[in-house]
Design an enzyme around this catalytic site. Structure first.
Site, mmCIF file in Angstrom:
data_model
loop_
_atom_site.group_PDB
_atom_site.id
_atom_site.type_symbol
_atom_site.label_atom_id
_atom_site.label_comp_id
_atom_site.label_asym_id
_atom_site.label_seq_id
_atom_site.Cartn_x
_atom_site.Cartn_y
_atom_site.Cartn_z
ATOM 1 N N GLU A 324 24.086 48.048 92.039
ATOM 2 C CA GLU A 324 22.785 47.675 91.467
ATOM 3 C C GLU A 324 22.935 46.829 90.201
ATOM 4 O O GLU A 324 22.040 46.083 89.845
ATOM 5 C CB GLU A 324 21.954 48.924 91.144
ATOM 6 N N HIS A 345 42.827 59.207 107.445
ATOM 7 C CA HIS A 345 42.728 59.391 108.897
ATOM 8 C C HIS A 345 41.522 58.668 109.476
ATOM 9 O O HIS A 345 41.147 58.904 110.621
ATOM 10 C CB HIS A 345 42.687 60.889 109.223
ATOM 11 N N LYS A 460 10.366 47.942 98.900
ATOM 12 C CA LYS A 460 9.257 48.839 98.553
ATOM 13 C C LYS A 460 7.924 48.176 98.879
ATOM 14 O O LYS A 460 7.007 48.806 99.402
ATOM 15 C CB LYS A 460 9.292 49.162 97.047
HETATM 16 O O1 PA5 Z 1 19.135 52.610 88.453
HETATM 17 C C1 PA5 Z 1 17.948 52.672 88.669
HETATM 18 O O2 PA5 Z 1 17.102 52.412 87.788
HETATM 19 C C2 PA5 Z 1 17.397 53.121 90.010
HETATM 20 O O3 PA5 Z 1 18.392 53.406 90.914
HETATM 21 C C3 PA5 Z 1 16.529 54.344 89.842
HETATM 22 O O4 PA5 Z 1 17.275 55.376 89.276
HETATM 23 C C4 PA5 Z 1 15.927 54.827 91.162
HETATM 24 O O5 PA5 Z 1 15.279 53.782 91.798
HETATM 25 C C5 PA5 Z 1 14.932 55.950 90.904
HETATM 26 O O6 PA5 Z 1 13.919 55.527 90.033
HETATM 27 P P1 PA5 Z 1 12.997 56.523 89.262
HETATM 28 O O7 PA5 Z 1 13.818 57.355 88.373
HETATM 29 O O8 PA5 Z 1 12.053 55.651 88.524
HETATM 30 O O9 PA5 Z 1 12.292 57.364 90.291
#
Ligand code: PA5
Length: 469
Positions: A324, A345, A460
């Site tokens: 990310e 394995h 989303k």
């Molecule tokens: O790194 C990030 O910001 C994302 O992976 C969020 O943690 C994830 O989308 C969850 O978001 P939230 O905590 O707003 O529900």
């Protein structure tokens, strides 16, 4: 003066072979410049000054947070945030025997990493006494898998609410407060909890601990439910960098982990990142090797090869962090977690003879927690194990690591090692902070903003369109 051993990064099978000393030396000035940039961003964030447009988003708040949380706690053991976390954890341990952590992505993966690395491997199956009243921990909200949640509800509905051993509570975590997976699971679990035993609003509100940002739908729900214990995810700390906020600290405290040692580990890594000379700096060295192997040698698959079962979730946490943070603008190495010896394995064949696109970083725990199990001598020697009688499982693990590294080396497959003295809180604190700092440092080195995850929004949007048709 540290009261724990430092973790280490050892690239000695790479430097001098795939990366000449002179090449490494050439890499150090830009790396030092990137380190400077990261530290200036931290100072900017800490000062509260406006963030210039070309730096946005800037979530540098994670760096100094461990020190700040510890300082506050040392000044005010009861009223500080960590003090409140510990009190809430203690209350839950008295009142319930199961806690469901509801969240996704950065709001759950760090907790899972700590749970699997530091707790008994069969924690949830142990009796309450053997667990020393540390609640069983389950995860929800990390998917929209009908049968998985229905199965968890079966479990949570078992027994009688009068028995502490059958009572449960929920920590619901979402920074934005609007993530669909978490919201849906929370609504269903809330219903189940109300029907179960927490039917009275006052009791229900004590069994739900929201951890969220300073505004949003979950914040409003927490206000409507009047939850007495709730925790804030501070501004300037992104989800995947939030393990040392209540996001990770509250579940860790509920599990009885030493959260102070965890934070001290992170602080120690900050110090090394800031102060240590490049040749001795695990963050700089790690980024130098990963970056060089990717851009000069085409090794853009980063295998985190965990040796032992307890570190798989650390690897999955790192998969998210790297993917990310740096998977943007058509760039970014591919993270891949393997668990050995299991995956020797399955994936081992490809790592030995497949495309030469991998850099393998071993994650090795030097000292196991329990007494060594040894191969015994037996009259039933059809398995021919008597010749290994007396050898322990750690002996076999060590041989597997050495043998695998040698096999890769013989075929010019590059490997390096991260060593953890033990799989415990100080080591995990150091490791997680090291990997977060390294990710940010590499982002600045290659000109990619490591914060934010704009690419996650597209699915989303479409999912919501389909849902509302
Ligand atoms: O790194 C990030 O910001 C994302 O992976 C969020 O943690 C994830 O989308 C969850 O978001 P939230 O905590 O707003 O529900």
């Amino acid at each position: 003066m540290l009261n724990f051993t430092e973790i280490s990064y050892d690239p000695s099978r790479i430097v001098g072979r795939y990366l000449a000393d002179a090449q490494l030396n050439n890499l150090l000035p830009p790396l030092e410049q990137a380190r400077q940039e990261v530290m200036e961003e931290v100072a900017l964030w800490d000062s509260g000054a406006a963030v210039p447009a070309d730096k946005q988003p800037l979530d540098a708040g994670f760096v100094d947070l461990p020190q700040r949380i510890l300082d506050d706690y040392r000044q005010d053991r009861q009223g500080s945030e960590l003090g409140r976390i510990l009190q809430t954890a203690e209350r839950l341990r008295d009142q319930v025997d199961t806690v469901v952590v509801t969240g996704i992505g950065g709001s759950y993966m760090g907790t899972r990493a700590l749970f699997e690395a530091c707790c008994h491997p069969y924690h949830n199956q142990l009796s309450r006494e053997t667990r020393d009243r540390r609640p069983r921990l389950f995860f929800a909200g990390d998917n929209v898998d009908n049968d998985a949640l229905a199965g968890l509800l079966d479990l949570l509905n078992e027994g009688s609410w009068d028995q502490p051993a059958d009572r449960w509570a929920m920590v619901v975590i979402s920074k934005s407060g609007g993530t669909l997976e978490t919201a849906v699971a929370f609504r269903l679990l809330l219903e189940a909890l109300a029907n179960r035993g927490g039917g009275q609003p006052a009791e229900l509100s004590h069994l739900i601990i929201p951890v969220t940002g300073p505004a949003g739908k979950l914040f409003e729900l927490a206000t409507a439910l009047d939850c007495p214990d709730r925790f804030l995810i501070p501004e300037g700390v992104g989800g995947r960098f939030s393990i040392f906020t209540p996001v990770g600290l509250l579940p860790a405290a509920i599990l009885g982990l030493d959260v102070v040692a965890l934070l001290e580990g992170a602080v120690a890594m900050n110090e090394r990142f800031r102060q240590a000379k490049p040749s001795d700096n695990p963050v700089l060295q790690y980024v130098a090797v990963c970056h060089w192997m990717e851009v000069e040698q085409g090794r853009d698959v980063r295998v985190l090869s965990t040796w032992g079962k307890s570190l798989e979730a650390v690897g999955l946490w790192y998969d998210q962090l790297l993917a990310e943070s740096l998977g943007k603008e058509g760039r970014g190495a591919l993270p891949l977690t393997v668990v050995n010896t299991r995956d020797l394995h399955s994936r081992g064949q490809q790592h030995q003879e497949g495309p030469r696109d991998k850099l393998i970083t071993n994650l090795i725990v030097d000292q196991v927690r329990r007494d060594h199990l040894r191969i015994s001598r037996s009259d039933l020697n059809q398995d021919a194990l008597n010749e290994l009688a007396g050898k322990s499982l750690p002996d076999i693990m060590r041989a597997a690591i050495q043998g695998t590294n040698l096999a890769y080396e013989e075929d010019q497959r590059p490997t390096a090692d991260i060593h953890l003295p033990r799989a415990d809180e100080p080591a995990l604190g150091q490791l997680l902070q090291m990997l977060m700092l390294a990710t940010v440092l590499e982002g600045r080195l290659i000109g990619i903003n490591p914060y934010g995850q704009p690419g996650v929004e597209a699915y989303k949007r479409h999912m919501n369109e389909f849902l509302r048709r």
